[in-house]
Design an enzyme around this catalytic site. Sequence first.
Site, PDB file in Angstrom:
ATOM      1  N   CYS A   1     -26.587 -19.515   6.297  1.00  0.00           N
ATOM      2  CA  CYS A   1     -27.178 -20.848   6.315  1.00  0.00           C
ATOM      3  C   CYS A   1     -28.307 -20.708   5.429  1.00  0.00           C
ATOM      4  CB  CYS A   1     -27.693 -21.142   7.585  1.00  0.00           C
ATOM      5  SG  CYS A   1     -28.717 -22.551   7.693  1.00  0.00           S
TER       6      CYS A   1
ATOM      7  N   TYR B   1     -24.977 -30.947  -0.513  1.00  0.00           N
ATOM      8  CA  TYR B   1     -24.368 -31.483   0.520  1.00  0.00           C
ATOM      9  C   TYR B   1     -23.591 -32.675   0.350  1.00  0.00           C
ATOM     10  CZ  TYR B   1     -25.435 -27.107   3.158  1.00  0.00           C
ATOM     11  OH  TYR B   1     -25.627 -25.906   3.610  1.00  0.00           O
TER      12      TYR B   1
END
Length: 348
Positions: free
Chosen positions: A44, A175
């Site tokens: 992450c 994203y």
Amino acid sequence: MADEKRVKTFERDTRYITTRITRDGRDGYPVEPGRYRLVVARACPWATRATIVRRLLGLESVISLGVCGPTHDERSWTFDLDPGGVDPVLGIERIQQAFFARDPDYPRGITVPAIVDVPTGAVVTNDFPQMTLDFTTEWTEFHRPGAPDLYPDKHRDEIDEVNRRVYTEVNNGVYRCGFAGSQDAYDAAYARLFGALDWLGDRLAGRRYLVGDTITEADVRLFTTLARFDPVYHGHFKCNRTKLTERPVLWAYARDLFQTPGFGDTTDFVQIKQHYYIVHTGINPTRIVPDGPDLTGWFTPHGREELGGRPFGDGAPPPTPPVDEMLTASWTTDRDGPGAATLDRRSA
């Protein structure tokens, strides 16, 4: 039509638990060595920021580290890298359990990084932008000798300004491209992302770091996205105008940071690729993890020293990571000569 576009544009849920750990303990959680556990996943980017800052400041002996595996299901991240799939300090299988210990009806996303209060087993905060700033400003008593000032007073306004643009257009911009629900949404996201990367390239052409002449919070926040760009975002998220390796300034800047202690030694390309390509089945339904790209270029000379700047200011690099925190997927020099490297895939 405007409403349809809004629905199909990726929007991140930023409703985090904003409780803070501070010197005065005003939120009920005072700075206290050994009390808190930072839970991350090396896959992450948001969690890797916290890992980098903790290491740069030398807080390893003060705030323990729990590491989730690179994949997760719809419920939460899990501790499948630990023996028996249980975190050895918290005694839980899922970080979700620590969120429910804080609020049994917790309604929002279960995210990392998260800081857990070990005595109660409850999450204190998952507010990742504030978390690293507090490591810098609230835990100063426990910083290692020679720790850098990642959020210097004289540059805070500029750091905040750069961080806002980097977060909106780059960190979250990739994203926005990858999870766009319409062509219009994707086209807009793509233009915004590469417009910001062009701006960053221009900004860094004549300066070694984003703000001032030392590494700051701004560099940490940008680096984690750049490290994932070619392995994941270029193909998986359709951010394919150019690769990072085709952008001379940003590629040299990223290599400069990667070769700085605290950055490359917290970056696990194996787990990064496993996470994105296995978890995002809506984008990659076969769950096939690509073998490429060739990552050996990260160790090639970057030449950024010519721009001046001092990575740690008047301080010094952090020492070697604790043995139990060294990456299981590590870079090892091979016999092909100085700087040549191969990636140990045994953990994959």
